[in-house]
Design a protein around this motif. Structure first.
Motif, mmCIF file in Angstrom:
data_model
loop_
_atom_site.group_PDB
_atom_site.id
_atom_site.type_symbol
_atom_site.label_atom_id
_atom_site.label_comp_id
_atom_site.label_asym_id
_atom_site.label_seq_id
_atom_site.Cartn_x
_atom_site.Cartn_y
_atom_site.Cartn_z
ATOM 1 N N GLU A 98 62.937 45.942 22.093
ATOM 2 C CA GLU A 98 63.472 46.666 20.908
ATOM 3 C C GLU A 98 64.961 46.353 20.903
ATOM 4 O O GLU A 98 65.664 46.044 22.621
ATOM 5 N N ASP A 101 68.892 47.534 16.563
ATOM 6 C CA ASP A 101 68.448 47.569 15.206
ATOM 7 C C ASP A 101 66.418 47.943 14.810
ATOM 8 O O ASP A 101 66.428 47.686 13.921
ATOM 9 N N GLY A 102 66.375 48.375 16.356
ATOM 10 C CA GLY A 102 64.730 48.732 16.034
ATOM 11 C C GLY A 102 63.678 47.375 16.775
ATOM 12 O O GLY A 102 63.953 46.554 17.862
ATOM 13 N N HIS A 104 61.263 44.077 17.046
ATOM 14 C CA HIS A 104 61.496 42.956 17.428
ATOM 15 C C HIS A 104 60.018 42.262 17.743
ATOM 16 O O HIS A 104 59.530 42.229 19.179
ATOM 17 N N GLN A 118 64.981 42.131 11.331
ATOM 18 C CA GLN A 118 64.675 43.595 10.292
ATOM 19 C C GLN A 118 64.534 43.268 8.788
ATOM 20 O O GLN A 118 65.353 41.927 8.337
ATOM 21 N N ASP A 119 63.707 43.408 8.371
ATOM 22 C CA ASP A 119 63.994 43.405 6.717
ATOM 23 C C ASP A 119 65.741 43.525 6.103
ATOM 24 O O ASP A 119 66.119 44.508 6.873
ATOM 25 N N THR A 134 71.877 41.708 8.525
ATOM 26 C CA THR A 134 70.947 41.765 9.027
ATOM 27 C C THR A 134 70.132 41.872 10.781
ATOM 28 O O THR A 134 69.667 41.466 11.288
ATOM 29 N N GLY A 135 71.278 43.090 10.461
ATOM 30 C CA GLY A 135 71.186 43.640 12.171
ATOM 31 C C GLY A 135 72.635 43.754 12.302
ATOM 32 O O GLY A 135 72.787 44.858 13.139
ATOM 33 N N THR A 200 72.342 36.136 13.614
ATOM 34 C CA THR A 200 72.306 37.182 11.961
ATOM 35 C C THR A 200 73.273 36.629 11.499
ATOM 36 O O THR A 200 72.867 37.349 10.074
ATOM 37 N N LYS A 241 61.451 40.776 3.586
ATOM 38 C CA LYS A 241 60.739 41.150 4.537
ATOM 39 C C LYS A 241 60.445 39.641 5.239
ATOM 40 O O LYS A 241 60.592 38.398 4.507
#
Ligand SMILES: N[C@H](CCC[C@H](N)C(=O)O)C(=O)O
Length: 257
Positions: A98, A101-102, A104, A118-119, A134-135, A200, A241
Protein backbone atom coordinates in the motif's frame (compact mmCIF):
# COMPACT_ATOMS: atom_id res chain seq x y z
CA UNK A 1 19.67 7.08 19.60
CA UNK A 2 21.34 5.96 16.33
CA UNK A 3 19.18 4.53 13.57
CA UNK A 4 20.14 2.43 10.53
CA UNK A 5 19.40 4.00 7.16
CA UNK A 6 19.78 2.73 3.60
CA UNK A 7 20.25 4.70 0.40
CA UNK A 8 18.65 3.50 -2.87
CA UNK A 9 18.57 5.05 -6.31
CA UNK A 10 16.39 4.38 -9.34
CA UNK A 11 17.85 6.03 -12.52
CA UNK A 12 19.42 8.72 -10.34
CA UNK A 13 16.29 9.57 -8.31
CA UNK A 14 17.61 8.80 -4.85
CA UNK A 15 16.05 8.03 -1.50
CA UNK A 16 17.06 7.56 2.13
CA UNK A 17 15.06 4.57 3.43
CA UNK A 18 14.43 3.01 6.82
CA UNK A 19 12.81 -0.24 7.96
CA UNK A 20 10.21 1.34 10.24
CA UNK A 21 8.20 -1.82 11.04
CA UNK A 22 8.91 -1.11 14.73
CA UNK A 23 7.62 2.49 14.22
CA UNK A 24 10.80 3.79 15.86
CA UNK A 25 11.08 6.70 13.38
CA UNK A 26 8.92 9.75 14.22
CA UNK A 27 7.20 10.57 10.90
CA UNK A 28 6.26 14.02 12.23
CA UNK A 29 9.93 14.97 12.64
CA UNK A 30 10.07 17.15 9.50
CA UNK A 31 13.36 18.69 10.64
CA UNK A 32 15.10 15.28 10.85
CA UNK A 33 13.75 14.20 7.43
CA UNK A 34 14.99 17.46 5.88
CA UNK A 35 18.38 16.95 7.55
CA UNK A 36 18.66 13.33 6.31
CA UNK A 37 17.93 14.48 2.74
CA UNK A 38 20.31 17.47 2.87
CA UNK A 39 23.14 16.89 0.35
CA UNK A 40 25.69 18.82 2.44
CA UNK A 41 24.76 18.43 6.10
CA UNK A 42 23.00 15.05 5.89
CA UNK A 43 23.04 11.83 3.86
CA UNK A 44 21.49 13.51 0.78
CA UNK A 45 18.50 12.40 -1.31
CA UNK A 46 15.51 13.58 -3.35
CA UNK A 47 13.16 11.83 -0.92
CA UNK A 48 12.76 9.83 2.28
CA UNK A 49 10.82 6.54 2.50
CA UNK A 50 9.52 4.53 5.46
CA UNK A 51 8.78 0.82 5.09
CA UNK A 52 6.07 -0.12 7.61
CA UNK A 53 3.89 -3.13 8.40
CA UNK A 54 0.43 -3.51 6.83
CA UNK A 55 -2.43 -5.65 8.22
CA UNK A 56 -3.05 -7.61 5.03
CA UNK A 57 -0.42 -6.60 2.42
CA UNK A 58 3.35 -7.22 2.39
CA UNK A 59 4.16 -3.68 3.62
CA UNK A 60 3.19 0.00 3.54
CA UNK A 61 5.20 2.80 1.88
CA UNK A 62 5.26 6.31 3.37
CA UNK A 63 6.94 8.92 1.12
CA UNK A 64 8.40 12.34 1.98
CA UNK A 65 9.95 14.87 -0.38
CA UNK A 66 13.37 16.28 0.58
CA UNK A 67 11.59 19.37 1.94
CA UNK A 68 10.57 17.06 4.82
CA UNK A 69 6.85 17.01 3.97
CA UNK A 70 4.88 13.84 3.25
CA UNK A 71 3.81 13.83 -0.38
CA UNK A 72 1.94 11.95 -3.08
CA UNK A 73 3.09 8.75 -4.83
CA UNK A 74 6.70 8.33 -5.87
CA UNK A 75 7.18 5.89 -8.77
CA UNK A 76 10.95 5.51 -8.52
CA UNK A 77 10.64 5.33 -4.73
CA UNK A 78 8.01 2.62 -5.20
CA UNK A 79 10.45 0.62 -7.30
CA UNK A 80 13.21 1.15 -4.71
CA UNK A 81 11.06 0.06 -1.74
CA UNK A 82 10.31 -3.21 -3.57
CA UNK A 83 14.08 -3.82 -3.86
CA UNK A 84 14.41 -2.86 -0.16
CA UNK A 85 11.65 -5.32 0.83
CA UNK A 86 13.42 -8.07 -1.13
CA UNK A 87 16.73 -7.18 0.62
CA UNK A 88 14.95 -7.41 4.01
CA UNK A 89 13.56 -10.80 2.92
CA UNK A 90 9.99 -9.57 3.44
CA UNK A 91 9.18 -10.65 -0.14
CA UNK A 92 10.55 -12.93 -2.83
CA UNK A 93 10.05 -11.84 -6.48
CA UNK A 94 6.54 -10.38 -6.38
CA UNK A 95 4.60 -8.23 -3.94
CA UNK A 96 1.46 -6.22 -3.21
CA UNK A 97 1.88 -3.16 -1.00
CA UNK A 98 0.00 0.00 0.00
CA UNK A 99 1.12 3.54 -0.79
CA UNK A 100 -0.66 6.88 -0.36
CA UNK A 101 -2.49 6.40 -3.69
CA UNK A 102 -3.61 2.85 -2.91
CA UNK A 103 -2.62 -0.72 -3.75
CA UNK A 104 0.40 -1.50 -5.94
CA UNK A 105 1.59 -4.82 -7.38
CA UNK A 106 5.23 -5.25 -8.37
CA UNK A 107 7.74 -7.84 -9.58
CA UNK A 108 11.52 -7.85 -9.09
CA UNK A 109 14.19 -9.70 -11.11
CA UNK A 110 17.80 -8.97 -10.02
CA UNK A 111 17.95 -5.14 -10.07
CA UNK A 112 14.94 -4.56 -12.34
CA UNK A 113 11.59 -3.72 -10.76
CA UNK A 114 8.24 -3.63 -12.58
CA UNK A 115 5.77 -1.48 -10.61
CA UNK A 116 2.07 -1.27 -11.44
CA UNK A 117 0.81 2.29 -11.25
CA UNK A 118 -2.75 3.42 -10.52
CA UNK A 119 -5.15 3.63 -13.47
CA UNK A 120 -5.46 7.10 -15.00
CA UNK A 121 -9.15 7.83 -15.66
CA UNK A 122 -8.71 11.15 -17.54
CA UNK A 123 -6.14 13.57 -18.88
CA UNK A 124 -6.58 17.32 -19.59
CA UNK A 125 -5.23 18.50 -22.96
CA UNK A 126 -4.37 22.21 -23.35
CA UNK A 127 -2.80 24.19 -26.22
CA UNK A 128 0.68 24.07 -24.69
CA UNK A 129 0.62 21.03 -22.41
CA UNK A 130 -1.18 18.02 -20.89
CA UNK A 131 -2.07 17.70 -17.19
CA UNK A 132 -2.68 14.35 -15.49
CA UNK A 133 -2.20 12.59 -12.16
CA UNK A 134 -0.27 9.30 -12.11
CA UNK A 135 -0.18 9.16 -8.31
CA UNK A 136 1.39 12.64 -8.31
CA UNK A 137 0.28 15.67 -10.39
CA UNK A 138 2.18 16.21 -13.64
CA UNK A 139 2.33 19.02 -16.19
CA UNK A 140 3.76 17.65 -19.47
CA UNK A 141 4.96 19.88 -22.29
CA UNK A 142 6.86 19.10 -25.52
CA UNK A 143 10.12 20.86 -26.37
CA UNK A 144 12.32 20.55 -29.47
CA UNK A 145 15.61 20.71 -27.54
CA UNK A 146 15.92 19.73 -23.87
CA UNK A 147 19.67 20.43 -23.64
CA UNK A 148 19.40 24.25 -23.59
CA UNK A 149 16.53 24.42 -21.07
CA UNK A 150 17.09 26.00 -17.63
CA UNK A 151 14.85 23.38 -15.97
CA UNK A 152 14.95 24.95 -12.51
CA UNK A 153 14.04 28.42 -13.82
CA UNK A 154 11.34 27.39 -16.31
CA UNK A 155 10.07 24.52 -14.15
CA UNK A 156 9.65 26.56 -10.97
CA UNK A 157 7.80 29.33 -12.85
CA UNK A 158 5.24 26.78 -14.07
CA UNK A 159 5.12 24.89 -10.74
CA UNK A 160 4.33 28.02 -8.67
CA UNK A 161 2.25 29.78 -11.34
CA UNK A 162 -1.46 29.54 -12.10
CA UNK A 163 -3.31 27.17 -11.99
CA UNK A 164 -0.98 25.14 -9.72
CA UNK A 165 0.08 27.89 -7.28
CA UNK A 166 1.17 26.84 -3.75
CA UNK A 167 0.04 23.20 -3.99
CA UNK A 168 1.93 23.01 -7.27
CA UNK A 169 2.62 20.29 -9.82
CA UNK A 170 5.65 18.42 -11.10
CA UNK A 171 6.76 19.72 -14.51
CA UNK A 172 8.02 17.46 -17.30
CA UNK A 173 9.72 18.60 -20.53
CA UNK A 174 9.72 15.98 -23.29
CA UNK A 175 11.24 15.66 -26.76
CA UNK A 176 10.31 12.92 -29.24
CA UNK A 177 13.12 10.74 -30.63
CA UNK A 178 10.84 8.14 -32.27
CA UNK A 179 7.43 6.51 -31.84
CA UNK A 180 8.84 4.36 -29.01
CA UNK A 181 11.54 6.65 -27.56
CA UNK A 182 11.28 10.01 -25.80
CA UNK A 183 13.70 12.11 -23.73
CA UNK A 184 12.41 13.66 -20.49
CA UNK A 185 13.69 16.21 -17.97
CA UNK A 186 11.66 16.90 -14.82
CA UNK A 187 11.33 19.70 -12.26
CA UNK A 188 10.04 18.03 -9.09
CA UNK A 189 7.62 19.61 -6.62
CA UNK A 190 8.89 19.27 -3.07
CA UNK A 191 12.49 18.92 -4.22
CA UNK A 192 12.10 22.27 -5.95
CA UNK A 193 14.78 21.43 -8.46
CA UNK A 194 15.44 19.16 -11.42
CA UNK A 195 15.80 15.49 -10.47
CA UNK A 196 17.67 12.99 -12.66
CA UNK A 197 14.47 11.01 -13.09
CA UNK A 198 10.84 11.01 -11.94
CA UNK A 199 8.89 7.75 -12.08
CA UNK A 200 5.36 9.15 -11.92
CA UNK A 201 6.69 11.80 -14.32
CA UNK A 202 7.85 9.45 -17.08
CA UNK A 203 4.62 7.51 -16.62
CA UNK A 204 2.71 10.76 -17.18
CA UNK A 205 4.83 11.56 -20.25
CA UNK A 206 4.27 8.13 -21.84
CA UNK A 207 0.48 8.34 -21.37
CA UNK A 208 0.36 11.98 -22.52
CA UNK A 209 2.31 11.23 -25.72
CA UNK A 210 -0.14 8.45 -26.58
CA UNK A 211 -3.12 10.63 -25.59
CA UNK A 212 -2.17 13.51 -27.95
CA UNK A 213 -1.32 11.11 -30.78
CA UNK A 214 2.47 11.51 -30.77
CA UNK A 215 2.64 7.70 -30.64
CA UNK A 216 0.35 4.70 -31.02
CA UNK A 217 2.80 2.46 -29.12
CA UNK A 218 1.79 0.92 -25.78
CA UNK A 219 5.38 0.20 -24.61
CA UNK A 220 7.51 3.33 -24.50
CA UNK A 221 11.16 3.87 -23.55
CA UNK A 222 12.12 7.12 -21.85
CA UNK A 223 15.64 8.47 -21.63
CA UNK A 224 16.09 10.50 -18.45
CA UNK A 225 19.18 12.30 -17.10
CA UNK A 226 19.88 9.34 -14.77
CA UNK A 227 19.29 6.44 -17.15
CA UNK A 228 16.44 4.70 -18.99
CA UNK A 229 12.92 3.69 -17.92
CA UNK A 230 10.07 1.94 -19.71
CA UNK A 231 6.31 2.40 -19.36
CA UNK A 232 3.68 -0.01 -20.68
CA UNK A 233 -0.08 0.54 -20.63
CA UNK A 234 -3.46 -0.17 -22.22
CA UNK A 235 -6.04 2.38 -23.31
CA UNK A 236 -9.38 2.32 -21.52
CA UNK A 237 -11.99 4.83 -22.68
CA UNK A 238 -10.58 8.34 -22.21
CA UNK A 239 -7.90 6.99 -19.85
CA UNK A 240 -5.41 4.21 -19.30
CA UNK A 241 -5.11 1.00 -17.24
CA UNK A 242 -2.64 -1.84 -16.64
CA UNK A 243 0.14 0.77 -16.39
CA UNK A 244 3.62 -0.51 -15.47
CA UNK A 245 6.80 1.46 -14.71
CA UNK A 246 9.92 -0.64 -15.38
CA UNK A 247 13.53 0.06 -14.47
CA UNK A 248 16.50 -0.44 -12.13
CA UNK A 249 16.53 0.02 -8.35
CA UNK A 250 19.89 -0.26 -6.57
CA UNK A 251 21.04 -0.12 -2.92
CA UNK A 252 24.08 2.19 -2.74
CA UNK A 253 24.73 2.58 1.00
CA UNK A 254 23.87 1.41 4.51
CA UNK A 255 24.83 3.35 7.61
CA UNK A 256 23.90 4.61 11.06
CA UNK A 257 23.22 8.18 12.14
N1 LIG B 1 7.91 15.10 -5.96
C1 LIG B 1 6.67 14.39 -6.24
C2 LIG B 1 6.65 13.01 -5.53
C3 LIG B 1 7.81 12.13 -5.98
C4 LIG B 1 7.73 11.86 -7.43
C5 LIG B 1 8.97 11.24 -8.05
N2 LIG B 1 10.16 11.16 -7.26
C6 LIG B 1 8.64 9.90 -8.67
O1 LIG B 1 9.55 9.08 -8.89
O2 LIG B 1 7.43 9.69 -9.00
C7 LIG B 1 5.50 15.21 -5.73
O3 LIG B 1 5.59 15.78 -4.65
O4 LIG B 1 4.48 15.22 -6.44
Amino acid sequence: MKQTFYKYQGTGNDFVMIDNRDLSFDKNDTKRIKFLCDRRFGIGADGFILLENHDTLDFKMVYFNSDGNESSMCGNGGRCIVAFAKFLEIIDNSTSFEAIDGLHHAQIETDTVKLQMQDVKYLEKFESHVFLNTGSPHHVQMETDLTQLDIKKVGSTIRYGAPYNKVGSNVNFVSKISDELFSVRTYERGVEDETLSCGTGVTAVALAMNYIGETEKKLITLNVEGGTLQVSFEKEGQGYKNIWLIGPAVQVFKGEI
